[in-house]
Motif scaffolding. Sequence first.
Motif, mmCIF file in Angstrom:
data_model
loop_
_atom_site.group_PDB
_atom_site.id
_atom_site.type_symbol
_atom_site.label_atom_id
_atom_site.label_comp_id
_atom_site.label_asym_id
_atom_site.label_seq_id
_atom_site.Cartn_x
_atom_site.Cartn_y
_atom_site.Cartn_z
ATOM 1 N N GLY A 117 7.277 0.999 -4.372
ATOM 2 C CA GLY A 117 6.980 0.071 -3.287
ATOM 3 C C GLY A 117 8.159 -0.845 -3.003
ATOM 4 N N PRO A 118 7.936 -1.994 -2.438
ATOM 5 C CA PRO A 118 6.647 -2.534 -1.989
ATOM 6 C C PRO A 118 6.098 -1.847 -0.732
ATOM 7 C CG PRO A 118 8.407 -4.011 -1.329
ATOM 8 C CD PRO A 118 9.050 -2.902 -2.117
ATOM 9 N N ARG A 168 -0.122 -4.835 4.350
ATOM 10 C CA ARG A 168 -0.130 -5.104 5.796
ATOM 11 C C ARG A 168 0.789 -4.098 6.492
ATOM 12 N NH1 ARG A 168 3.319 -10.524 4.957
ATOM 13 N NH2 ARG A 168 5.339 -9.521 4.633
ATOM 14 N N PRO A 169 0.620 -3.947 7.782
ATOM 15 C CA PRO A 169 1.443 -2.965 8.499
ATOM 16 C C PRO A 169 2.934 -3.296 8.367
ATOM 17 C CG PRO A 169 -0.320 -3.809 9.908
ATOM 18 C CD PRO A 169 -0.324 -4.633 8.676
ATOM 19 N N LEU A 194 6.345 -4.132 -8.401
ATOM 20 C CA LEU A 194 5.425 -3.034 -8.678
ATOM 21 C C LEU A 194 6.160 -1.919 -9.401
ATOM 22 C CD1 LEU A 194 3.796 -2.935 -5.113
ATOM 23 C CD2 LEU A 194 2.827 -3.971 -7.180
ATOM 24 N N VAL A 195 5.563 -1.455 -10.507
ATOM 25 C CA VAL A 195 6.174 -0.346 -11.236
ATOM 26 C C VAL A 195 5.135 0.738 -11.518
ATOM 27 C CG1 VAL A 195 7.927 -1.780 -12.391
ATOM 28 C CG2 VAL A 195 5.741 -1.316 -13.540
ATOM 29 N N GLY A 196 5.640 1.949 -11.646
ATOM 30 C CA GLY A 196 4.822 3.045 -12.132
ATOM 31 C C GLY A 196 5.392 3.515 -13.448
ATOM 32 N N GLU A 215 3.130 -2.453 3.750
ATOM 33 C CA GLU A 215 3.889 -3.070 2.643
ATOM 34 C C GLU A 215 2.994 -4.049 1.897
ATOM 35 O OE1 GLU A 215 7.193 -4.960 4.508
ATOM 36 O OE2 GLU A 215 5.996 -6.587 5.350
ATOM 37 N N ALA A 216 3.311 -4.217 0.612
ATOM 38 C CA ALA A 216 2.493 -5.056 -0.252
ATOM 39 C C ALA A 216 2.626 -6.527 0.132
ATOM 40 C CB ALA A 216 2.914 -4.870 -1.701
#
Lengths: 382, 150, 338, 161
Positions: free
Chosen positions: D73-74, D142-143, D40-42, D124-125
């Motif tokens: 993230g993740p 998910r947690p 994941l990137v921004g 977390e992803a």
Amino acid sequence: MNVAIIGCGQTNHRSRRLDVSAPELIDEAVQLALSDARIGPDGIDAIVVGNMEHFEGIHLSDLWAVEGTGGVGKPQIKVATGGTTGSSLAQAAYYLVASGFYRTVMAVGWERLSDSEGETTTGIVTAFDPIYERPTLAGAVSGLAILACQYQAKFKTRAEDAALVVVQARENAARNPHAHLTKPVTVADVVKSPLLSSPIRYLDMCPTSDGACAVVFTSDPGDRKSAWARGVASRHNHTYLGDVAEGSADFKHTLKLAAAEAYRLAGMSNPRKEIDVVEMYEPCTWAALDWAEALGLCGPGEAAGLWASGATRLDGDIPVNPSGGVLCTNPIGATGLVRVAEAAMQVRGIAGARQVDGVETAMATGFGGSFWNEVMILGAKP
Amino acid sequence: MSEPIAVRATPELHFRYAAGRYGSLFLRGLGEGRILASRCARCPRTLVPPRVACTHCFGKMEEIVEVPPRGTLLAFTLVAFPFLDPFTGVQRPIPYCYGMVQFEGTDNTFQYFLSEKDPSKLRVGQRVEAVFNEVRKGELGDLLHFRALE
Amino acid sequence: MKPVSILGVAQTKHCARRDDANYMELAFEVIQDLFRKTGWSHDRVDTIISASSDFWDGRTISEIAIQDPAGAPGKSASKVSMDGAFALIYAAARIASGAFKTCLVVAHGKASEGEPRAIANAGFDPLFQRPIGIDDHTALGLQARRFLEKRGMLGSVLAEAAAQSAAAAAKNPNAHRRAAKHVLAADPLHEDEIAPDSDGACALLLGEGGPVELAGFGCATDAHQLGERDLGDPGVLPRASLEAHRMAGVREVDVAEIHDASSAQTLLWREGLGLPERVALNPSGGAMGAQPGFATGLVRVAEVCERLARGEGRTGLAHGMTGFVGQAHCVWILRRRS
Amino acid sequence: MNPEQVEPVAVEGRIRIPYRWPAGRAAGTFLSLLAAEGRLVGLRCPTCRRVAVPPTARCNSCRAACEEQVPVGPGGSVTTWTLSRRTSPPQILALVRLDGADTALLHRLIGLKPEDVRSGMRVEAVFEKDRRGSILDLAGFRPAPAEPPSASAGKPAGGAR
């Protein structure tokens, strides 16, 4: 308050722009317009935006578009009126500045017709009455075919006469880097092209394009090259297509009315002589003939002769669509605004290879909805 | 990557389009094999399909009248290109002809299918008549098409 | 701004379903009512601005349906594809420009003809938000929870605000009568804490010399992605409100009508507008009393106008909104002419 | 014949059109890295340094062009959530601020019951195995047991202004 156009930006319109998202496509035109107007994003007080939601399947398309228009934190108003969307944006921007509400307003129109994978007609069918009209209508193509049928019956015009319009449009488009279709065509190509909806053939009809256009309107242009709005008019039409030609017995009634009002506002007594160039919204060749007559460029039934005489060419005495017009480029929500932008560029003398010599006055038209029309006349002086 | 990333979807939105009171009357009329029009006595205007607002004075059309199922063809086209019908999501059957018909005693035109499939056999000004389905349900499809009288 | 005033207003009764009227008939009904109240007629109207939604109406170029009842043929008309409160900006500009003397403004919405949640989903960007299955109600739920948690409030404040709106709506003959239950709809929001989906229309006539004038407006748009905004804040609403008050030269109003799509918004928008307790908020019941699509904000303007015309206060505020959980706000300040 | 006395009818209709929405440069970067590498990137704004996820080609605050990719993230924190009852079983929709991002991403929470969700909780992803270049390549969040890496986690985005 007098209103001037000081900046225009448009994308290079293409059949599909898969490399950019809708906001990114919009941003291309916006950046070009800001740069042409020599102002930063902070110089824009309000934005009017428009496109047609069902063509991209995006409801409230103005709200995602802020990522491209720069509308975050600003007033942004969406105007969407079908084919006239672009010209309606120009008119809305004009009135918002003329009212004194805002000093500088940017109009931004766009469409990504490739997003509906070539099924633009499907979206246009839904513009008409769901119960009475949609079962028969085949979009703009068949709607205009009805006009062409009447025009042909009235003046015994041949398909070859209408074809001249697109032959000339393509010649002009070849000079315009923003144009979508630039390949030359001959009269023979046009009359042999596949039949869409009689008498309209494939090459008689405008394409579907991806593109965006942005135009900056202001009451305070400073020393910038400006095109001043001198006549702004619009005339609307009935709800049902079957009523459109009622009374006037033709489809150009609202264009005649809108043009007459724009001429009056611009103080013109002989528009044929006083207008130097026309950017006409001609979605098909037959409509161009009909509407040149509505604008008073020639008498009834004389439009084919007008084109054949060369008068409408770039070097003629009443050039029509030096840009190549809608017949070569048609990102619907931007199309009417492109007419205004091209007319403004002609007045500002920055139209490059498609520049007409010595333009003082230019006219842009917009067509849409149930055969309604809009006209904007631009001049070098207020 | 060969092609830039894109997201695809075919959303399907359902609608219940109200025909309105005038439209409901018209559809019921079709079910009885009749063409109903609205009439504004002031203007005067007689219009098909019937509707609440007159196209001339924009006031209320007070009167509903029956008009003969015959008229004049004022424009027509043969649709020959393929496109998706928004109602069905699949290609509409082509070719087909439709035209603008002015019913006798009315002031506007009504857009509907023509039985003729060859546009060279049609002409502006031709007399046509409405052909109804034998089994009718009070819907637009009760009107089959217009056929040429000459 | 040049003086632009409201010559008259009209609205339909709002309800869950108007099967008896198509869009043309709905517009006809409200426009004829407006003419009856004002003594005007089509031949005295110079221009028309309408507000409606192509997706809501299931019709591209949705304004085609109302051309004839609006008397648009042969005249200059245009459509703002946003809430009617935004359309009012364009309508007022047409008059303030000097080009037109009177403008008919008409907005309509019929939730009953389409699928409001599916249509709302199509209003989110198609790459990141739409595939997740969000709609207007779930966006309201995200906002309501963040609002409560940011302020350390209990969910009961939402029920209290909803009850107040319902009590006001009960006295409004045009409000949408519904039997919403206190069952969870989009947590923490219950069904009765979310504004109804209504059918209805609103029209008003702008010109010169009417009893109530448009004194100022402000309008601002926020970022689109829900996660770019703090949903517990009123976002760009204070900006729009400040601009409207500044233009009008008004510090405080006597009455306010706002578009509250949930009872959390009743509280949050009140805060964003900086309305003190003494200001009567949504005496009509607000959008919680009826939410007829793009007519909702114009109904707010009409409600404020009628109250001021009756002498219930001298200045008023009307608020309209487009987009989800307040992406775009429009604020009008109205003033009774003395 | 009086229109006021007729029983009104409604006609069923629908609008069904296929669409293809190109992701373009900014979203295309995000989705292609998500699909190809499961990361994941921004994009970071060069002027105001804000990291936007989902990324935009131009900063919504200062209009600068954003090109610098920043891993995010993740892990992340829930800033707010709700329950969508349009599906069966209902889905938990949430705004999740990924670690390293200044904005929050709309997605689903999976693997927990609504009564166990808390704003500010760490998640977390979860990535799909078969990824095609869509935001749904993320199955959801998910947690996660880990503590927030910084004190700022759990706060929502500050808005675009």
